[in-house]
Motif scaffolding. Structure first.
Motif, PDB file in Angstrom:
ATOM      1  N   GLY A 252       0.793  -1.160   0.047  1.00  0.00           N
ATOM      2  CA  GLY A 252       0.059   0.061   0.135  1.00  0.00           C
ATOM      3  C   GLY A 252       0.880   1.226   0.030  1.00  0.00           C
ATOM      4  N   ALA A 263      -6.326  -0.129   6.260  1.00  0.00           N
ATOM      5  CA  ALA A 263      -6.289  -1.284   5.360  1.00  0.00           C
ATOM      6  C   ALA A 263      -7.054  -2.292   5.899  1.00  0.00           C
ATOM      7  CB  ALA A 263      -4.604  -1.662   5.256  1.00  0.00           C
ATOM      8  N   PHE A 289      -4.377  -0.571  -4.175  1.00  0.00           N
ATOM      9  CA  PHE A 289      -3.625  -0.101  -2.903  1.00  0.00           C
ATOM     10  C   PHE A 289      -2.405   0.372  -3.124  1.00  0.00           C
ATOM     11  CE2 PHE A 289      -6.090  -3.396  -0.120  1.00  0.00           C
ATOM     12  CZ  PHE A 289      -6.080  -2.390   1.062  1.00  0.00           C
TER      13      PHE A 289
END
Length: 441
Positions: A252, A263, A289
């Protein structure tokens, strides 16, 4: 009207909470429902599948990442967030592209008589503009971020596929209640009958609030904290390596301690959406992400804007948000820390100051807002608790002073308010905007 004339009219004709504070807050759904009906009820019968996102912190990152993932999965995806940092059009995007200037002008001209008749708030009108734009452009799914609270927020006229509450902390207490339980009750106001609800983080006392609301509506309720969707996470390349149950190892790009928590909520949301017939392949999750900023134009979330010294902006602006920023600062490596900082007066700035490190060099600045906290008052309180620094007449001068004083191995953090970050990006780090948002259109 030109685009700029239209924006000037909007700011003048509709009260804006970000600038004026409580006097601009107009809770309730009566006006927005009446105006929606007058323009054809764009939130009804359009076939759009909505995702509604509330919470004290993390709404923007969660909404933007979900939008990036769904767009990568092939869904034409609308995204409505607030506030904007650089340009009004950031608030309304489709597959990352902001609403066209001509669409803003056309909507305001078409609804001008309604604006004069109903006197909506800035946020109410912007909500209607977003819903109309998404219906007109025939998006498949629209992610709608709540402005404040939930129950009485103008976005609460939609019926979503999934209702998300990221977390609860004390913020906007003058409007939402003075306890966490009261605020949770307001946020839970976005739950709808038989519609799945997801809560990112909640203590035991808050869980009882959410459970009671969900049971009343027969809404399936999930707590992301109880899920094993995120099995581990570690800082990596300015972002996070995420070890997940359903998608293997992901990266990410959003940095900062808050993103580990976000997340988990995002992954739990994806699990629910998959069960509701959304087709979301692993490649889309990986892409979303890894390229949130490019795909959604998200700004100001532990955003690195310069190197030597490393310089970060973050829009965290309440006690819970700043606590996560301070956690992130503890993970960073640097010789000396320089903090350019300012806040608005209606936040609990006394508590926020007591979270900040005493070893840093401070540059106190004042947001460009009617709600601004005087930089002199902020500095006086800061010095009384051992935070040393100087006052600067503008955000730009504060940033420049920090740049001049810092050595290449130091770190500069700029934050405390959306306004501080917005001004810093525009005046001191405009190069960071070129790849994510064209400010000339």
């Amino acid at each position: 009207m030109t685009y700029q004339q239209t924006i000037d009219y909007l700011f003048a004709a509709t009260p804006q909470f970000e600038q004026q504070g409580g006097s601009a807050y107009k809770p309730g759904l009566e006006r927005v429902l009446a105006m929606a009906e007058a323009i054809g009820s764009p939130h009804l019968g359009s076939g759009i599948r909505y995702i509604h996102v509330a919470g004290t912190n993390g709404k923007g990152s969660t909404s933007s990442t979900l939008a990036a993932i769904l767009s990568a999965a092939g869904y034409r995806t609308g995204l409505f967030t607030s506030p904007h940092l650089v340009d009004f059009r950031e608030r309304i995007r489709i597959d990352g592209m902001p609403i066209e200037e001509c669409a803003v002008v056309d909507f305001v001209e078409r609804t001008r008589s309604l604006i004069e008749q109903f006197s909506p708030s800035f946020f109410e009108l912007t909500t209607l503009m977003a819903l109309h734009h998404f219906a007109e452009k025939k998006v498949d799914v629209a992610i709608i971020e709540v402005g404040m609270g939930g129950r009485l927020d103008s976005t609460n006229i939609i019926t979503p596929e999934l209702s998300i509450v990221t977390n609860i902390s004390l913020d906007h207490t003058q409007f939402l209640g003075s306890t966490l339980e009261a605020i949770a009750g307001e946020k839970a106001g976005i739950f709808k009958p038989h519609v799945p609800a997801l809560v990112g983080e909640a203590s035991a006392s808050l869980r009882s609030v959410f459970r009671a609301k969900a049971e009343l509506l027969d809404a399936p309720l999930c707590f992301a904290e109880d899920s094993d969707v995120l099995q581990d996470a570690e800082p990596d390349r300015g972002g996070w390596t995420l070890h997940t149950r359903d998608y293997g190892t992901l990266w990410g790009e959003l940095g900062g301690a808050a993103q580990r928590l976000n997340a988990r909520t995002i992954l739990a949301a994806l699990a629910i959406l998959t069960h509701r017939s959304f087709q979301i392949p692993r490649a889309a999750v990986e892409e979303g992400f890894a390229h949130v900023v490019e795909r959604s134009h998200l700004l100001g979330r532990w955003q690195k804007v310069a190197s030597q010294p490393d310089t970060y902006c973050d829009t965290g602006h309440n006690e819970a948000g700043i606590r996560l920023v301070v956690e992130q600062l503890k993970q960073e490596q640097y010789q000396a820390l320089h903090i350019v900082f300012g806040m608005v007066a209606d936040k609990d700035w006394h508590s926020v100051l007591r979270l900040l490190p005493t070893s840093a060099h401070y540059y106190f600045v004042q947001p460009t807002s009617d709600r601004a906290l005087s930089s002199e008052e902020l500095a006086r309180e800061a010095r009384s608790i051992g935070l040393g620094g100087f006052v600067f007449p503008s955000i730009e001068e504060g940033c420049l002073a920090a740049q001049k004083a810092a050595l290449p191995q130091d770190l500069i953090y700029i934050g405390g308010s959306n306004y501080i970050v917005a001004e810093a990006l525009k005046k001191c780090y405009p190069h960071t905007l070129e790849s994510v948002f064209n400010t000339n259109h």
